[in-house]
Design a protein around this motif. Structure first.
Motif, PDB file in Angstrom:
ATOM      1  N   ASN A 125     -43.024 -15.345 -14.517  1.00 27.96           N
ATOM      2  CA  ASN A 125     -42.001 -14.744 -15.374  1.00 27.96           C
ATOM      3  C   ASN A 125     -42.051 -15.323 -16.776  1.00 27.96           C
ATOM      4  N   ARG A 126     -41.592 -14.525 -17.734  1.00 32.64           N
ATOM      5  CA  ARG A 126     -41.285 -15.045 -19.060  1.00 32.64           C
ATOM      6  C   ARG A 126     -39.768 -15.097 -19.195  1.00 32.64           C
ATOM      7  N   PRO A 127     -39.257 -16.053 -19.959  1.00 31.28           N
ATOM      8  CA  PRO A 127     -37.798 -16.170 -20.093  1.00 31.28           C
ATOM      9  C   PRO A 127     -37.186 -14.899 -20.669  1.00 31.28           C
ATOM     10  N   LYS A 128     -36.010 -14.586 -20.186  1.00 34.69           N
ATOM     11  CA  LYS A 128     -35.285 -13.428 -20.695  1.00 34.69           C
ATOM     12  C   LYS A 128     -34.763 -13.742 -22.092  1.00 34.69           C
ATOM     13  N   VAL A 129     -35.048 -12.848 -23.039  1.00 31.17           N
ATOM     14  CA  VAL A 129     -34.672 -13.059 -24.437  1.00 31.17           C
ATOM     15  C   VAL A 129     -33.780 -11.906 -24.883  1.00 31.17           C
ATOM     16  N   GLN A 130     -32.629 -12.244 -25.437  1.00 33.16           N
ATOM     17  CA  GLN A 130     -31.656 -11.227 -25.837  1.00 33.16           C
ATOM     18  C   GLN A 130     -32.256 -10.234 -26.831  1.00 33.16           C
ATOM     19  N   VAL A 131     -32.998 -10.741 -27.814  1.00 33.53           N
ATOM     20  CA  VAL A 131     -33.551  -9.875 -28.851  1.00 33.53           C
ATOM     21  C   VAL A 131     -34.514  -8.850 -28.262  1.00 33.53           C
ATOM     22  N   SER A 132     -35.361  -9.279 -27.315  1.00 34.22           N
ATOM     23  CA  SER A 132     -36.339  -8.343 -26.746  1.00 34.22           C
ATOM     24  C   SER A 132     -35.652  -7.232 -25.963  1.00 34.22           C
ATOM     25  N   ASP A 133     -34.552  -7.561 -25.278  1.00 33.48           N
ATOM     26  CA  ASP A 133     -33.816  -6.524 -24.548  1.00 33.48           C
ATOM     27  C   ASP A 133     -33.260  -5.472 -25.502  1.00 33.48           C
ATOM     28  N   LEU A 134     -32.784  -5.923 -26.675  1.00 32.96           N
ATOM     29  CA  LEU A 134     -32.197  -4.980 -27.629  1.00 32.96           C
ATOM     30  C   LEU A 134     -33.263  -4.134 -28.324  1.00 32.96           C
ATOM     31  N   ILE A 135     -34.391  -4.731 -28.656  1.00 28.13           N
ATOM     32  CA  ILE A 135     -35.414  -4.024 -29.424  1.00 28.13           C
ATOM     33  C   ILE A 135     -36.345  -3.223 -28.541  1.00 28.13           C
ATOM     34  N   VAL A 235     -37.503 -12.391 -32.516  1.00 31.57           N
ATOM     35  CA  VAL A 235     -37.856 -12.836 -31.169  1.00 31.57           C
ATOM     36  C   VAL A 235     -38.287 -14.298 -31.191  1.00 31.57           C
ATOM     37  N   GLY A 236     -38.972 -14.700 -32.260  1.00 30.50           N
ATOM     38  CA  GLY A 236     -39.486 -16.058 -32.362  1.00 30.50           C
ATOM     39  C   GLY A 236     -38.439 -17.098 -32.690  1.00 30.50           C
ATOM     40  N   GLU A 237     -37.261 -16.681 -33.163  1.00 26.14           N
ATOM     41  CA  GLU A 237     -36.213 -17.650 -33.475  1.00 26.14           C
ATOM     42  C   GLU A 237     -35.624 -18.234 -32.192  1.00 26.14           C
ATOM     43  N   PHE A 238     -35.228 -19.514 -32.249  1.00 28.30           N
ATOM     44  CA  PHE A 238     -34.520 -20.109 -31.122  1.00 28.30           C
ATOM     45  C   PHE A 238     -33.059 -19.660 -31.215  1.00 28.30           C
ATOM     46  N   ASN A 239     -32.754 -18.664 -30.417  1.00 29.82           N
ATOM     47  CA  ASN A 239     -31.447 -18.018 -30.455  1.00 29.82           C
ATOM     48  C   ASN A 239     -30.486 -18.758 -29.520  1.00 29.82           C
ATOM     49  N   LEU A 240     -29.399 -19.290 -30.075  1.00 27.32           N
ATOM     50  CA  LEU A 240     -28.426 -20.026 -29.256  1.00 27.32           C
ATOM     51  C   LEU A 240     -27.906 -19.192 -28.096  1.00 27.32           C
ATOM     52  N   ALA A 241     -27.804 -17.882 -28.280  1.00 28.14           N
ATOM     53  CA  ALA A 241     -27.285 -17.016 -27.225  1.00 28.14           C
ATOM     54  C   ALA A 241     -28.185 -17.004 -25.993  1.00 28.14           C
ATOM     55  N   ILE A 255     -27.991 -13.302 -35.392  1.00 23.95           N
ATOM     56  CA  ILE A 255     -29.211 -12.693 -34.847  1.00 23.95           C
ATOM     57  C   ILE A 255     -28.909 -11.375 -34.148  1.00 23.95           C
ATOM     58  N   THR A 256     -27.841 -11.307 -33.385  1.00 26.69           N
ATOM     59  CA  THR A 256     -27.503 -10.069 -32.675  1.00 26.69           C
ATOM     60  C   THR A 256     -27.249  -8.930 -33.654  1.00 26.69           C
ATOM     61  N   ARG A 257     -26.530  -9.223 -34.723  1.00 27.12           N
ATOM     62  CA  ARG A 257     -26.231  -8.201 -35.722  1.00 27.12           C
ATOM     63  C   ARG A 257     -27.520  -7.690 -36.370  1.00 27.12           C
ATOM     64  N   ARG A 258     -28.381  -8.615 -36.779  1.00 25.03           N
ATOM     65  CA  ARG A 258     -29.637  -8.212 -37.413  1.00 25.03           C
ATOM     66  C   ARG A 258     -30.519  -7.429 -36.445  1.00 25.03           C
ATOM     67  N   THR A 259     -30.544  -7.884 -35.192  1.00 25.51           N
ATOM     68  CA  THR A 259     -31.389  -7.225 -34.192  1.00 25.51           C
ATOM     69  C   THR A 259     -30.955  -5.789 -33.960  1.00 25.51           C
ATOM     70  N   LYS A 260     -29.671  -5.556 -33.866  1.00 31.14           N
ATOM     71  CA  LYS A 260     -29.182  -4.200 -33.625  1.00 31.14           C
ATOM     72  C   LYS A 260     -29.564  -3.267 -34.774  1.00 31.14           C
ATOM     73  N   GLU A 261     -29.505  -3.771 -35.979  1.00 28.05           N
ATOM     74  CA  GLU A 261     -29.844  -2.928 -37.132  1.00 28.05           C
ATOM     75  C   GLU A 261     -31.330  -2.589 -37.162  1.00 28.05           C
ATOM     76  N   ILE A 262     -32.179  -3.594 -36.887  1.00 25.71           N
ATOM     77  CA  ILE A 262     -33.616  -3.335 -36.845  1.00 25.71           C
ATOM     78  C   ILE A 262     -33.953  -2.446 -35.653  1.00 25.71           C
ATOM     79  N   SER A 263     -33.271  -2.651 -34.537  1.00 27.75           N
ATOM     80  CA  SER A 263     -33.498  -1.828 -33.350  1.00 27.75           C
ATOM     81  C   SER A 263     -33.206  -0.358 -33.620  1.00 27.75           C
ATOM     82  N   GLU A 264     -32.123  -0.102 -34.336  1.00 29.83           N
ATOM     83  CA  GLU A 264     -31.779   1.281 -34.669  1.00 29.83           C
ATOM     84  C   GLU A 264     -32.847   1.917 -35.551  1.00 29.83           C
TER      85      GLU A 264
END
Length: 527
Positions: A125-135, A235-241, A255-264
């Protein structure tokens, strides 16, 4: 394309979002929250029964951590270097706690082999990353969990894009686009222009990737590559979440805010591409014509991928896999070639030796062909040395699927594993005392390969999670680097000397140069 509540700036390499300061929490609020969390942590620690605070099994050594954040404060701006320094004190298998997540940092090839090959099924497995799930919709290969779906997606990509037959089929495309870049550089050379080598390779890869995956040239309406680069940085940032999940609701790093905007923005670009393919597929004239990768994925929609499997191909799967292909094709190739040029310019001796091999093996009257690559032994040594000294990805990330013992140490389920490739490449016990020197000759009588079997050099990973694009990546890097060194002589601008070439890094999922590499080409051979 308009975005509300922030400014949007576009250049040829990336997308930069500028946020107003009012969007971030105040320093006082963050400090107060942090102090409260420390207080709660201390209280909960003292109230916890003793039999829950200790585990009977021995764990790898490591430094003392802080409440809540664990060892985050020890990572620094360049975690691969900071963790290598710590490993010299605590050993090649070091225990950390990043937030609430137990983490093992591996800094030697012998231990890396255990995690990546010997016990590969237990760390697939690779660790679950919040940013990858959103993007990536939670349905991609690069960050997805090891599962039947993941295996089917990998087989699909190997069959239609990354396998040897497809790589051969796309050979004329690579040759055509490379010839166009050489002509562009020849014009720059005639004018004595200073060029950004990364920008040139970026333009080449953009055309190749678009035509391989989307079956068409680049669409300037959306800077898809720029958006993907921004996504990779997040994705490469160490995200506290990811490490203290209950802090995710506060989004302290934004990070969540920025990710959602780039994801859109990414979703809008990909939806346009998929919709255009659907319209073309409905045209009867398309029958019998070559189908690109998106056409193939669309033809599999709402069908089981393998007999007996319940999962199928849906719209989000198509967009996630397309992003995977772009992710693996753009940045790694560009970064590897930029670092190669950086070291060749800093080491004129190596540049001349490589040019001599190309002159004698290929000749001065023709382009380098892919068929020439296997005969260019010194070129292979140069590429290996780049991947040792400047690994594209500084870490290999894994996660344990179950409790397991490794070298007498207890590794519990869901522990994260960071194999520090940069540290292994800097180990003088493996590479001799000149580890900081760019010295391709270290591979002269050394049969170390980079296909994942030799743990001292695994830039593409190893085991089940080894990079599926390794073959096409190596072909592209070797071909582009050989052609540019063969066709041109290269000089530094503004009277710079080799020792003045900047080598500072920017940490992320990929380890790129922090500044553009500017060079001056002069024609060496006419093509």
């Amino acid at each position: 394309m308009a975005f509300s509540n922030y400014q949007y700036k576009k250049n040829s390499r990336n997308i930069v979002f500028h946020y107003p300061s009012s969007m971030f929490p105040s320093t006082i609020a963050i400090l107060a929250l942090f102090l409260l969390l420390i207080f709660l942590y201390i209280i909960s620690t003292f109230l916890r029964p003793n039999n829950q605070t200790k585990h009977p099994h021995k764990r790898p050594p490591g430094p003392l951590g802080l409440p809540i954040i664990g060892h985050f404060h020890l990572l620094g701006k360049l975690p691969h270097r900071s963790l290598y320094s710590l490993s010299k004190k605590y050993g090649p298998m070091m225990s950390l706690r990043l937030g609430q997540i137990p983490t093992i940092v591996v800094s030697c090839p012998e231990v890396a082999k255990i995690f990546l090959r010997t016990l590969d099924p237990k760390f697939a497995n690779r660790p679950k990353v919040q940013v990858s799930d959103l993007i990536f919709y939670g349905k991609d290969m690069a960050f997805g969990e090891y599962s039947p779906y993941w295996c089917d997606m990998r087989k699909l990509c190997n069959k239609h894009v990354l396998g040897a037959p497809k790589i051969t089929m796309f050979g004329p495309l690579r040759r055509q686009e490379l010839a166009l870049m050489v002509k562009s550089l020849q014009e720059d050379a005639k004018l004595g222009e200073v060029v950004n080598i990364g920008e040139k390779v970026h333009g080449l890869m953009k055309e190749i990737v678009y035509k391989m995956i989307f079956g068409r040239s680049n669409d300037d309406e959306f800077d898809l590559k720029g958006l993907v680069s921004q996504a990779l940085n997040l994705v490469g940032e160490f995200n506290l979440a990811d490490y203290v999940p209950w802090l995710g609701a506060f989004d302290l790093q934004g990070i969540t805010r920025r990710t959602k905007e780039i994801s859109e923005a990414l979703d809008k670009a990909l939806e346009k591409i998929v919709r255009e393919h659907e319209e073309e597929a409905s045209n009867a004239q398309k029958e019998g014509h070559h189908r690109d990768f998106i056409d193939i994925l669309l033809s599999l929609m709402n069908q089981p991928l393998e007999d007996g499997q319940e999962h199928g191909m849906e719209r989000e799967n198509i967009k996630a896999i397309a992003l995977d292909m772009i992710l693996g094709s753009y940045d790694p190739t560009i970064i590897a070639i930029e670092w190669a040029f950086t070291e060749l310019l800093r080491n004129p001796r190596v540049m001349k030796k490589l040019q001599h091999e190309l002159e004698t093996t290929v000749g001065m009257d023709k382009m380098v062909e892919e068929a020439d690559i296997p005969k260019l032994n010194y070129l292979h040594m140069v590429v290996k040395e780049i991947l040792r000294l400047r690994p594209i990805g500084p870490f290999i990330f894994r996660e344990s699927l179950e409790d397991v013992m490794v070298n007498g140490y207890y590794i519990k389920k869901k522990t994260r594993i960071l194999v520090n490739l940069w540290a292994i490449g800097q180990n003088p016990k493996i590479w001799s005392d000149n580890v900081e020197e760019f010295y391709p000759e270290r591979f002269l009588n050394n049969d170390v390969n980079i296909n994942g079997n030799d743990s001292q050099l695994t830039p593409f990973g190893s085991g089940r999670r080894k990079c599926p694009g390794m073959l096409i990546g190596l072909i592209t890097v070797n071909l582009v680097l050989a052609q540019l060194v063969h066709c041109f002589n290269w000089e530094l601008p503004h009277g710079m000397t080799p020792c003045e070439v900047d080598t500072s890094e920017t940490f992320g999922l990929n380890l790129s140069r922090s500044k553009p590499l500017l060079v001056v080409p002069t024609c060496c051979v006419l093509v």
